[in-house]
Design a protein around this motif. Structure first.
Motif, PDB file in Angstrom:
ATOM      1  N   GLY A 295       0.809  -1.202   0.000  1.00 15.37           N
ATOM      2  CA  GLY A 295       0.000   0.000   0.000  1.00 15.37           C
ATOM      3  C   GLY A 295       0.854   1.269   0.000  1.00 15.37           C
ATOM      4  N   ILE A 296       0.241   2.359   0.411  1.00 15.98           N
ATOM      5  CA  ILE A 296       0.955   3.637   0.431  1.00 15.98           C
ATOM      6  C   ILE A 296       2.135   3.599   1.398  1.00 15.98           C
ATOM      7  N   GLY A 297       1.966   2.884   2.509  1.00 12.91           N
ATOM      8  CA  GLY A 297       3.044   2.820   3.497  1.00 12.91           C
ATOM      9  C   GLY A 297       4.324   2.216   2.960  1.00 12.91           C
ATOM     10  N   ALA A 298       4.217   1.350   1.934  1.00 12.64           N
ATOM     11  CA  ALA A 298       5.411   0.729   1.365  1.00 12.64           C
ATOM     12  C   ALA A 298       6.316   1.759   0.696  1.00 12.64           C
ATOM     13  N   PHE A 299       5.753   2.849   0.204  1.00 15.40           N
ATOM     14  CA  PHE A 299       6.564   3.892  -0.420  1.00 15.40           C
ATOM     15  C   PHE A 299       7.346   4.697   0.616  1.00 15.40           C
ATOM     16  N   TYR A 300       6.988   4.548   1.879  1.00 15.77           N
ATOM     17  CA  TYR A 300       7.706   5.230   2.954  1.00 15.77           C
ATOM     18  C   TYR A 300       8.459   4.232   3.828  1.00 15.77           C
ATOM     19  N   ALA A 301       8.818   3.107   3.237  1.00 15.26           N
ATOM     20  CA  ALA A 301       9.616   2.125   3.957  1.00 15.26           C
ATOM     21  C   ALA A 301      10.982   2.714   4.294  1.00 15.26           C
ATOM     22  N   GLY A 302      11.374   2.608   5.550  1.00 16.09           N
ATOM     23  CA  GLY A 302      12.672   3.127   5.968  1.00 16.09           C
ATOM     24  C   GLY A 302      12.721   4.623   6.135  1.00 16.09           C
ATOM     25  N   ILE A 303      11.569   5.302   6.313  1.00 11.59           N
ATOM     26  CA  ILE A 303      11.575   6.749   6.427  1.00 11.59           C
ATOM     27  C   ILE A 303      12.280   7.213   7.705  1.00 11.59           C
ATOM     28  N   SER A 304      12.126   6.458   8.796  1.00  8.71           N
ATOM     29  CA  SER A 304      12.765   6.856  10.062  1.00  8.71           C
ATOM     30  C   SER A 304      14.290   6.824   9.966  1.00  8.71           C
TER      31      SER A 304
END
Length: 366
Positions: A229-238
């Motif tokens: 989903g959308i969260g996969a595009f922000y994988a590793g954001i932290s």
């Protein structure tokens, strides 16, 4: 009350009902009625409502010619031109950082040529160009805006009386003079650009590392969205933010500090193009060396899922690298990174300052 004068009585005479006299009203010329004409009903006056629109074209023109827009455009153009030249080094650096293929620069270069041909050196370059244009525009534009805002705030704060807190014999002055506007601007630039453009970084890494699983940009977008989903595009954001913060702060701080120190020592107002290239390269080298272990951990977290062994957080990624490869593993790919970061930083600053001169000083295009 009798408002009539004697001259008026002589002029009009007495009426049938005594002292009732004729009163003449002065009407506009167009409203006088002819005594011989039959009575007519006058039409109601028409309303003439006119609305003046704001000068939209003028507002847009002023906005386009503003300093902020010029800085954003300069950053976008500088980033695009730099990445077009240095895409092969970016591809080699990414493969070495994440542990794909050979462990040295020449071996990785030959592997790419044998497996994918010359086009493999520009693998993921389309998404890289799409990524770098908004990233550099936002990063450099945010840096300039925040630096100016912090400098202005410090000047106003110093002109006014600083707030004081008296605790017994101890007096505390709250001053902003100890805060570096350049460091704050650099940190803000890294954070804002990362939050906005992180999905493009994820796409670029997937296209570069796993070309067989993600042969095109459209397939990569659909597959990543289908998997997480959308969260996969922000994988590793932290970890990306953790790694970007020291790099961006050090990068901009070193460039501005070295530039100002050099200009003061040479009694110059600005740098020429070769000097910008050299100082920008040194700033990139310093920032990359300091923050490179965090970059290694960040890459491990972003592409670890592809290899089936994704560490849970950055500390675990760092410990995993040390356990498998020792302390030197934290700087695996550092040479390739410096070969990419140094010319990239120098060329970016050189192009950025050149485009600022064109767009803001000479105003040739805007």
């Amino acid at each position: 009350m009798d408002f009539e004068t004697e001259s008026q009585k002589k002029k009009f005479g007495a009426g049938v009902f005594g002292d009732v006299h004729t009163v003449t009203m002065m009407l506009p010329k167009e409203l006088h009625l002819d005594k011989m004409d039959p009575p007519r009903l006058s039409s109601p006056p028409s309303l003439d409502l006119r609305f003046q629109l704001p000068p939209f074209k003028l507002s847009v023109r002023d906005f386009v010619k503003s300093r902020e827009v010029g800085e954003f455009l300069s950053g976008a153009l500088a980033g695009a031109m730099t990445k077009a030249v240095l895409a092969p080094l970016e591809t080699i650096r990414t493969r070495m950082v994440v542990g794909v293929g050979s462990k040295n620069i020449s071996g990785s270069f030959l592997e790419i040529i044998e497996q994918q041909g010359w086009q493999g050196l520009w693998a993921g370059n389309a998404i890289n160009m799409i990524r770098i244009i908004p990233t550099q525009a936002i990063e450099l534009g945010t840096f300039e805006c925040v630096k100016r805002a912090m400098t202005s705030m410090q000047e106003k704060w110093n002109q006014a009386d600083c707030p004081r807190v008296q605790i017994g014999p101890v007096s505390l002055n709250f001053s902003l003079s100890w805060i570096s506007p350049v460091a704050v601007g650099g940190a803000a630039a890294g954070i804002v650009s990362t939050l906005v453009c992180h999905p493009l970084e994820v796409l670029k890494d997937r296209l570069t590392v796993s070309r067989d699983l993600y042969p095109s940009l459209s397939i990569a977008i659909s597959k990543i969205y289908k998997d997480g989903g959308i969260g996969a595009f922000y994988a590793g954001i932290s970890p990306t933010l953790i790694g970007m913060l020291p790099y961006s702060t050090c990068y901009y701080f070193m460039y501005e500090t070295m530039k100002n120190s050099y200009c003061q020592s040479k009694k110059k107002k600005s740098l020429n193009r070769p000097e910008m290239l050299l100082i920008g390269a040194l700033a990139g080298f310093t920032a990359s060396t300091i923050s490179f272990p965090l970059e290694v951990a960040r890459k491990r977290l972003m592409v670890g899922a592809l290899q089936g062994k994704c560490p849970p957080h950055m500390a675990a990624a760092l410990s995993e690298v040390i356990r498998e490869e020792g302390l030197m593993g934290l700087y695996r790919g550092w040479g390739a990174s410096c070969l990419k970061v140094m010319p990239s930083s120098g060329i970016t600053w050189m192009f950025y300052e050149a485009w600022k001169d064109i767009l803001l000083v000479d105003k040739r295009l805007l």
